[in-house]
Write a protein that holds these residues in place. Structure first.
Motif, PDB file in Angstrom:
ATOM      1  N   GLY A 153       0.812  -1.215   0.000  1.00  0.00           N
ATOM      2  CA  GLY A 153       0.000   0.000   0.000  1.00  0.00           C
ATOM      3  C   GLY A 153       0.845   1.263   0.000  1.00  0.00           C
ATOM      4  O   GLY A 153       0.679   2.126  -0.874  1.00  0.00           O
ATOM      5  N   PRO A 154       1.768   1.405   0.962  1.00  0.00           N
ATOM      6  CA  PRO A 154       2.625   2.605   0.954  1.00  0.00           C
ATOM      7  C   PRO A 154       3.462   2.747  -0.313  1.00  0.00           C
ATOM      8  O   PRO A 154       3.661   3.860  -0.808  1.00  0.00           O
ATOM      9  CB  PRO A 154       3.525   2.388   2.182  1.00  0.00           C
ATOM     10  N   ALA A 155       3.969   1.606  -0.854  1.00  0.00           N
ATOM     11  CA  ALA A 155       4.775   1.679  -2.075  1.00  0.00           C
ATOM     12  C   ALA A 155       3.929   2.152  -3.255  1.00  0.00           C
ATOM     13  O   ALA A 155       4.360   2.990  -4.061  1.00  0.00           O
ATOM     14  CB  ALA A 155       5.396   0.321  -2.381  1.00  0.00           C
ATOM     15  N   THR A 156       2.706   1.622  -3.357  1.00  0.00           N
ATOM     16  CA  THR A 156       1.814   2.037  -4.442  1.00  0.00           C
ATOM     17  C   THR A 156       1.443   3.503  -4.299  1.00  0.00           C
ATOM     18  O   THR A 156       1.370   4.246  -5.290  1.00  0.00           O
ATOM     19  CB  THR A 156       0.545   1.170  -4.454  1.00  0.00           C
ATOM     20  N   GLU A 157       1.199   3.933  -3.063  1.00  0.00           N
ATOM     21  CA  GLU A 157       0.876   5.342  -2.839  1.00  0.00           C
ATOM     22  C   GLU A 157       2.044   6.233  -3.254  1.00  0.00           C
ATOM     23  O   GLU A 157       1.842   7.307  -3.837  1.00  0.00           O
ATOM     24  CB  GLU A 157       0.536   5.571  -1.372  1.00  0.00           C
ATOM     25  N   TRP A 158       3.276   5.798  -2.963  1.00  0.00           N
ATOM     26  CA  TRP A 158       4.457   6.577  -3.352  1.00  0.00           C
ATOM     27  C   TRP A 158       4.523   6.709  -4.874  1.00  0.00           C
ATOM     28  O   TRP A 158       4.789   7.802  -5.407  1.00  0.00           O
ATOM     29  CB  TRP A 158       5.722   5.902  -2.831  1.00  0.00           C
ATOM     30  N   VAL A 159       4.259   5.596  -5.574  1.00  0.00           N
ATOM     31  CA  VAL A 159       4.261   5.633  -7.040  1.00  0.00           C
ATOM     32  C   VAL A 159       3.200   6.608  -7.544  1.00  0.00           C
ATOM     33  O   VAL A 159       3.446   7.416  -8.452  1.00  0.00           O
ATOM     34  CB  VAL A 159       4.026   4.221  -7.615  1.00  0.00           C
ATOM     35  N   MET A 160       2.006   6.548  -6.948  1.00  0.00           N
ATOM     36  CA  MET A 160       0.926   7.427  -7.388  1.00  0.00           C
ATOM     37  C   MET A 160       1.278   8.892  -7.128  1.00  0.00           C
ATOM     38  O   MET A 160       0.963   9.765  -7.942  1.00  0.00           O
ATOM     39  CB  MET A 160      -0.369   7.065  -6.650  1.00  0.00           C
ATOM     40  N   ARG A 161       1.930   9.157  -5.998  1.00  0.00           N
ATOM     41  CA  ARG A 161       2.304  10.545  -5.705  1.00  0.00           C
ATOM     42  C   ARG A 161       3.367  11.037  -6.687  1.00  0.00           C
ATOM     43  O   ARG A 161       3.361  12.200  -7.090  1.00  0.00           O
ATOM     44  CB  ARG A 161       2.783  10.669  -4.267  1.00  0.00           C
ATOM     45  N   MET A 162       4.287  10.160  -7.060  1.00  0.00           N
ATOM     46  CA  MET A 162       5.291  10.533  -8.055  1.00  0.00           C
ATOM     47  C   MET A 162       4.636  10.834  -9.398  1.00  0.00           C
ATOM     48  O   MET A 162       4.991  11.800 -10.086  1.00  0.00           O
ATOM     49  CB  MET A 162       6.330   9.420  -8.205  1.00  0.00           C
ATOM     50  N   LEU A 163       3.671   9.998  -9.767  1.00  0.00           N
ATOM     51  CA  LEU A 163       2.942  10.243 -11.012  1.00  0.00           C
ATOM     52  C   LEU A 163       2.173  11.558 -10.929  1.00  0.00           C
ATOM     53  O   LEU A 163       2.128  12.333 -11.891  1.00  0.00           O
ATOM     54  CB  LEU A 163       1.984   9.089 -11.297  1.00  0.00           C
ATOM     55  N   GLY A 164       1.565  11.798  -9.767  1.00  0.00           N
ATOM     56  CA  GLY A 164       0.845  13.055  -9.584  1.00  0.00           C
ATOM     57  C   GLY A 164       1.763  14.257  -9.683  1.00  0.00           C
ATOM     58  O   GLY A 164       1.423  15.274 -10.298  1.00  0.00           O
ATOM     59  N   ASN A 165       2.948  14.145  -9.086  1.00  0.00           N
ATOM     60  CA  ASN A 165       3.923  15.230  -9.187  1.00  0.00           C
ATOM     61  C   ASN A 165       4.366  15.436 -10.629  1.00  0.00           C
ATOM     62  O   ASN A 165       4.582  16.579 -11.069  1.00  0.00           O
ATOM     63  CB  ASN A 165       5.139  14.928  -8.310  1.00  0.00           C
ATOM     64  N   GLY A 166       4.499  14.332 -11.363  1.00  0.00           N
ATOM     65  CA  GLY A 166       4.861  14.437 -12.770  1.00  0.00           C
ATOM     66  C   GLY A 166       3.799  15.147 -13.583  1.00  0.00           C
ATOM     67  O   GLY A 166       4.107  15.996 -14.442  1.00  0.00           O
ATOM     68  N   VAL A 167       2.530  14.823 -13.304  1.00  0.00           N
ATOM     69  CA  VAL A 167       1.432  15.502 -13.997  1.00  0.00           C
ATOM     70  C   VAL A 167       1.413  16.985 -13.642  1.00  0.00           C
ATOM     71  O   VAL A 167       1.221  17.849 -14.507  1.00  0.00           O
ATOM     72  CB  VAL A 167       0.089  14.832 -13.639  1.00  0.00           C
ATOM     73  N   ASP A 168       1.598  17.296 -12.343  1.00  0.00           N
ATOM     74  CA  ASP A 168       1.633  18.705 -11.931  1.00  0.00           C
ATOM     75  C   ASP A 168       2.773  19.450 -12.632  1.00  0.00           C
ATOM     76  O   ASP A 168       2.624  20.621 -13.012  1.00  0.00           O
ATOM     77  CB  ASP A 168       1.812  18.795 -10.417  1.00  0.00           C
ATOM     78  N   TRP A 169       3.898  18.764 -12.784  1.00  0.00           N
ATOM     79  CA  TRP A 169       5.041  19.371 -13.473  1.00  0.00           C
ATOM     80  C   TRP A 169       4.700  19.685 -14.922  1.00  0.00           C
ATOM     81  O   TRP A 169       5.026  20.758 -15.440  1.00  0.00           O
ATOM     82  CB  TRP A 169       6.236  18.425 -13.386  1.00  0.00           C
ATOM     83  N   LEU A 170       4.005  18.740 -15.589  1.00  0.00           N
ATOM     84  CA  LEU A 170       3.593  18.976 -16.972  1.00  0.00           C
ATOM     85  C   LEU A 170       2.610  20.131 -17.057  1.00  0.00           C
ATOM     86  O   LEU A 170       2.661  20.942 -17.992  1.00  0.00           O
ATOM     87  CB  LEU A 170       2.966  17.704 -17.553  1.00  0.00           C
ATOM     88  N   VAL A 171       1.707  20.211 -16.069  1.00  0.00           N
ATOM     89  CA  VAL A 171       0.738  21.316 -16.059  1.00  0.00           C
ATOM     90  C   VAL A 171       1.448  22.641 -15.878  1.00  0.00           C
ATOM     91  O   VAL A 171       1.149  23.628 -16.559  1.00  0.00           O
ATOM     92  CB  VAL A 171      -0.303  21.100 -14.945  1.00  0.00           C
ATOM     93  N   ASP A 172       2.408  22.667 -14.944  1.00  0.00           N
ATOM     94  CA  ASP A 172       3.149  23.913 -14.699  1.00  0.00           C
ATOM     95  C   ASP A 172       3.916  24.353 -15.941  1.00  0.00           C
ATOM     96  O   ASP A 172       4.053  25.560 -16.208  1.00  0.00           O
ATOM     97  CB  ASP A 172       4.121  23.719 -13.530  1.00  0.00           C
ATOM     98  N   LEU A 173       4.427  23.397 -16.704  1.00  0.00           N
ATOM     99  CA  LEU A 173       5.150  23.734 -17.934  1.00  0.00           C
ATOM    100  C   LEU A 173       4.210  24.023 -19.094  1.00  0.00           C
ATOM    101  O   LEU A 173       4.648  24.482 -20.148  1.00  0.00           O
ATOM    102  CB  LEU A 173       6.086  22.583 -18.322  1.00  0.00           C
ATOM    103  N   GLY A 174       2.925  23.736 -18.901  1.00  0.00           N
ATOM    104  CA  GLY A 174       1.955  23.943 -19.970  1.00  0.00           C
ATOM    105  C   GLY A 174       2.026  22.903 -21.064  1.00  0.00           C
ATOM    106  O   GLY A 174       1.599  23.165 -22.195  1.00  0.00           O
TER     107      GLY A 174
END
Length: 388
Positions: free
Chosen positions: A159-180
């Motif tokens: 569970g914690p490992a999967t959550e970490w992966v999801m948070r990394m993916l979320g951060n990646g999406v946020d990064w793409l949004v910030d870059l437009g």
């Protein structure tokens, strides 16, 4: 599983990935009704919904965090080892739910089948070795021990490992949004969809991210990235006007099943037959995401299945949201149609008109008046009653 996606043949990498996608789809598709129920309750009763109701809105969080992941884990276990596997998979899924603070669809897709596989190995190892009269005792205690052990393991590590992966993916999406450059995610999403990983991407990655954004903003574009029916519609229209002549009669029925029924798998074989068309899918997907971003569109829940009706059901109030939603779908369809038509040579490419009998039969296009479902065993399985 085979009810929902065509069976992949062969032993290559593409066939292996397709089979994996088929298993993932088999975990999600039987539970689409539950996703629809959650989506409707969310669209209606959350504070930004059509008829806000504080009491009814209390259903939203438990359903997305507990009910839906457990159903996925249960179904995944059942696919692997029948009812015993289903029970063990559901128990194990409870571990990933407790071990994380976000919806654990991806964790359920992992732990449910894994726990069921272990109990299957145990059953095979003791087959014929249990004394008469002890079968029920052994069966119940073995299922309880395996299910409990995997629940503990999932709560402790998976569970914690999967959550970490999801948070990394979320951060990646946020990064793409910030870059437009969020539309660039279509470069990864569209090819993965064609390999039948659409349900894993949508419900395993984008839905948990979208749920978080809904709690903060009342809507999310994450629900619209993979599920947009526009690119598939544009592709099928291109095949209808400019595709191989033997395949053109199959496309009207496919369009109905895809756009109104939400069964995106119906168009995947068309792309796999002519892989260069993945460029059209990427262009259309990126155009749709761009439009959603510019218009500020978003949904309040995952549109399951990805049909125009499901989109309408989970679009929040406000003319701007509706305009953005419809524009994103139509522009994605138009861009995909234009690029696919160009890649098909506007019907003038000789090699595209010389379709071998195997390809024609696989897509159900032997006669002009037969529908896709009637003439195509593979695609017919995709669109059987209940899969939408």
């Amino acid at each position: 599983m085979s009810t929902y996606t065509p069976q992949a043949e062969g032993s290559g990498i593409r066939a292996t990935v397709q089979r994996l996608g088929g298993h993932l789809a088999g975990m999600v598709m039987p539970n689409i009704g539950a996703f629809i129920a959650w989506g409707l309750i969310t669209a209606l009763f959350i504070p930004t919904g059509w008829i806000p109701n504080e009491d009814f809105a209390k259903l939203v969080d438990p359903m997305i965090k507990f009910l839906l992941p457990i159903l996925i884990g249960y179904t995944g276990g059942r696919i692997v080892h029948g009812q015993r596997g289903a029970v063990v998979g559901a128990v194990a899924t409870m571990g990933v739910i407790v071990g994380a603070d976000m919806p654990m669809f991806l964790g359920a897709m992992i732990i449910g089948p894994l726990a069921a596989f272990i109990i299957k190995l145990f059953d095979q190892a003791i087959e014929g070795k249990v004394r008469p009269g002890f079968e029920m005792l052994i069966d119940n205690f073995s299922a309880g021990i395996v299910g409990g052990a995997f629940a503990l393991l999932a709560a402790w590590r998976i569970g914690p490992a999967t959550e970490w992966v999801m948070r990394m993916l979320g951060n990646g999406v946020d990064w793409l949004v910030d870059l437009g450059v969020l539309p660039a995610v279509s470069i990864l999403v569209e090819p993965a969809k064609i390999l039948f990983l659409n349900n894993a991407i949508n419900h395993g990655v984008f839905t948990p991210l979208g749920v978080q954004q809904v709690t903060e903003n009342g809507k999310s574009i994450m629900f619209m990235i993979e599920s947009n029916p526009g690119p598939g519609l544009g592709l099928l229209l291109a095949f209808f006007f400019f595709g191989p002549k033997l395949l053109r009669p199959s496309t009207p029925a496919a369009m109905i099943i895809h756009f109104f029924g939400g069964i995106h798998e119906i168009y995947f074989p068309y792309v796999l037959m002519k892989p260069r068309l993945i460029l059209a899918m990427i262009a259309g997907g990126a155009a749709g995401v761009t439009t959603f971003m510019i218009t500020g569109a978003g949904l309040v829940a995952s549109p399951s299945p990805g049909s125009i009706f499901a989109y309408a059901a989970v679009t929040p109030r406000g003319a701007g949201n509706w305009i953005g939603m419809i524009a994103g779908i139509l522009i994605a369809a138009a861009v995909t149609f234009a690029v696919a038509s160009l890649l098909l040579g506007f019907g003038r490419l000789k090699e595209d008109q010389e379709v071998d009998d195997a390809s024609a039969e696989a897509l159900g296009a032997e006669t002009a008046d037969d529908s896709v479902k009637a003439s195509n065993p593979a695609v017919a399985r995709t669109a059987e009653p209940g899969t939408a």
